[in-house]
Write a protein that holds these residues in place. Structure first.
Motif, short mmCIF file in Angstrom:
data_model
loop_
_atom_site.label_atom_id
_atom_site.label_comp_id
_atom_site.label_asym_id
_atom_site.label_seq_id
_atom_site.Cartn_x
_atom_site.Cartn_y
_atom_site.Cartn_z
N SER A 190 0.85 -1.19 0.00
CA SER A 190 0.00 0.00 0.00
C SER A 190 0.89 1.24 0.00
O SER A 190 2.10 1.16 0.24
N PRO A 191 0.33 2.43 -0.26
CA PRO A 191 1.15 3.65 -0.16
C PRO A 191 1.86 3.78 1.18
O PRO A 191 3.02 4.17 1.23
N ASN A 192 1.16 3.39 2.26
CA ASN A 192 1.82 3.45 3.57
C ASN A 192 2.96 2.45 3.65
O ASN A 192 4.03 2.74 4.20
N GLY A 193 2.75 1.24 3.08
CA GLY A 193 3.81 0.24 3.10
C GLY A 193 5.01 0.63 2.25
O GLY A 193 6.16 0.35 2.62
N GLN A 194 4.78 1.28 1.14
CA GLN A 194 5.90 1.71 0.28
C GLN A 194 6.73 2.82 0.93
O GLN A 194 7.93 2.92 0.67
N ALA A 195 6.09 3.66 1.74
CA ALA A 195 6.79 4.65 2.58
C ALA A 195 7.63 5.66 1.80
O ALA A 195 8.63 6.17 2.31
N LEU A 196 7.25 5.97 0.59
CA LEU A 196 8.01 6.96 -0.18
C LEU A 196 7.96 8.34 0.46
O LEU A 196 8.94 9.11 0.40
N ASP A 197 6.82 8.68 1.10
CA ASP A 197 6.73 9.97 1.76
C ASP A 197 7.79 10.09 2.85
O ASP A 197 8.39 11.17 3.03
#
Length: 524
Positions: free
Chosen positions: A426-433
């Protein structure tokens, strides 16, 4: 009531706050209490197509050429004869492909075992995994008393511990044998305890056909008017039950009697060859797998002849024996290979698979217990076991249930939840931020993403000590077994009984009282 939505400038994203992190933590804790696991990682395979076909052909050869004994059960022999088997005395010879055809025609690929709390019902089969406690021990062990015979109080304690554990999905069956109660009546107290002190699904008694029938009647009282599954139109599967093959290649009258009761009531049966390789099967992995498959095929096909569509699970319990002493051994490589092979064969057959657990030969919860248990639990998860018995508490080759071992095993089972969930993309799992915010040369400890996820970023063991030596020493220099001793006592002290309709409880107790009064006590 929903929290009011905060206002923010449209062009600027709001930084996560401490309240957001706490919300995320609460949500993660709620999600961890799942009724069963749905795996998101691939299966580990040890055989190719050619190898699996070879073992299936060998199983068919055993069924056709050698046959399976169905002892002291004329009805079973008549059922097989009517189905087209070659019945010679008590020996049943099954033509190649016959069992597979019968099973694949009607046995469900997966099924729901209903719990008295519908939120805890489990889906058995497919990519799902259900964890249940250990089963069948006459002894219990804890650090305070050592090893002693189990009592009904211990049985209730382990039901409560299983109920309070988020990592276990099932209440199990004969978690330990309460030897302070008559043999011919203790099943009533055990099944009642499962329904009374837990609202997770449970197992019934298999030690006599009448005890299986009692288990079904108690389940009917619990489920009352909701006995029909609206999805299938059949009786709900309220119980799952362990039918052990008397290996090699023999079904005895006791197991056949219990199997028939449960099959006719549409309750699930786990048909499990119980094999100590070298004594009850050949010493080789391939020989043990072929024999296991043949024995299980015969039992599962028999269930379908009794009640087409009744839920069945292909079970495998295979360990090795010491060629020096004859004692069972656990956590060794050969049973792992059997496990991987049988899981693949169950998938090819199209039925759920049972095996595994946290098995060990150690007498106490020591390093031997830990590594042997891990060498069974992890392969079971990688192989794709659907119903995993003996996940928590097993000691001494199954002769003892350990209080400390139970909570230690539950800790490991919790880790398996995380492993089987796979990689979060998920976007949270990818942690690009987070990576953008921190940039080169800094650390992630204080960034917004870490603050929002820190409570549940990694599995947090309730037992492992990761503190400094000085802090560990200051807190008593305890080992894991001592910490586990504190934990199980705390969990029992904080246990809260799940609610039960008083009228159902009264009806259960009335049935039990009438049954107990109808025949004398016996210790055999």
């Amino acid at each position: 009531m929903n929290d009011p939505q905060p206002t923010a400038e449209p062009s600027r994203a709001r930084r996560p706050s401490g309240r957001d992190a706490k919300r995320a933590s609460r949500a993660a804790r709620a999600a961890s209490s799942v009724p069963y696991i749905t795996r998101r990682i691939p299966y580990y395979e040890v055989l190719d197509e050619e190898g699996l076909v070879t073992l299936e052909q060998n199983a068919d050869a055993i069924l056709e050429e050698i046959g399976i004994d169905f002892r002291e059960d004329a009805e079973a022999l008549a059922i097989w004869k009517a189905a087209g088997a070659d019945v010679q005395g008590e020996r049943v010879h099954l033509p190649r492909g016959m069992c597979r055809s019968i099973i694949q025609r009607t046995a469900p690929h997966e099924f729901t075992q209903h719990a008295r709390n519908p939120a805890r019902s489990v889906l058995i089969g497919g990519k799902n995994t259900v964890f249940a406690p250990a089963y069948g021990s006459p002894f219990v062990r804890n650090l305070d008393e050592g090893r002693r015979y189990a009592r009904i109080e211990d049985f209730r304690n382990f039901v409560k511990l299983a109920y309070t554990s988020n990592a276990l999905h099932h209440s199990g069956g004969t978690i330990c044998e309460p030897v302070d109660l008559p043999v011919n009546k203790r099943h009533l107290d055990m099944v009642y305890s499962h329904f009374k002190y837990s609202d997770k699904p449970c197992m019934g008694s298999v030690t006599h056909p009448d005890r299986a029938a009692d288990s079904v009647e108690l389940a009917k009282i619990v489920f009352g008017a909701e006995l029909t599954d609206p999805l299938t139109g059949r009786p709900k599967t309220m119980l799952i039950n362990l039918i052990n093959v008397n290996s090699p290649m023999t079904y005895d009258a006791t197991m056949l009697g219990a199997l028939k009761v449960y099959a006719r009531a549409n309750q699930a049966t786990i048909v499990t060859p119980f094999i100590l390789a070298g004594a009850m099967s050949p010493v080789t992995v391939a020989g043990t797998v072929a024999q296991t498959l043949a024995e299980a095929l015969a039992g599962m096909a028999f269930v379908q002849l009794i009640n087409p569509g009744a839920p069945v699970v292909l079970g495998s319990f295979a360990s090795s024996v010491s060629m020096q002493s004859g004692a069972p051994t656990f956590g060794t490589p050969e049973p792992e290979l059997v496990l991987y092979s049988m899981a693949a064969l169950a998938r090819r057959l199209g039925v759920p698979f049972r095996s595994g657990g946290s098995l060990c030969a150690s007498k106490i919860p020591d390093a031997q217990a830990a590594f042997e248990s891990a060498n069974t639990l992890l392969p079971s998860c990688l192989a794709g076991v659907n119903f995993m018995l003996h996940v928590a508490g097993w000691l001494e080759g199954g002769l003892a249930m350990g209080y400390e071992k139970f909570v230690m095993d539950v800790d490991q089972a919790g880790m398996m939840h995380t492993l089987l969930a796979g990689v979060d993309l998920s976007p949270n799992g990818q942690a690009l931020d987070a990576i953008r915010e921190v940039g080169p040369g800094k650390h992630f400890l204080g960034c917004a993403h870490t603050q929002a996820n820190f409570e549940n970023a990694f599995y947090r063991s309730p037992l492992a000590d990761n503190n400094s030596y000085e802090q560990w020493e200051a807190e008593g220099a305890t080992d894991m077994a001592r910490r586990a001793n504190v934990l199980w006592k705390k969990q029992l002290a904080e246990y809260v009984e799940p609610p039960m309709d008083p009228a159902i409880d009264e009806a259960l107790l009335d049935y039990i009282a009438r049954r107990k009064a109808s025949f004398p006590d016996s210790m055999v």
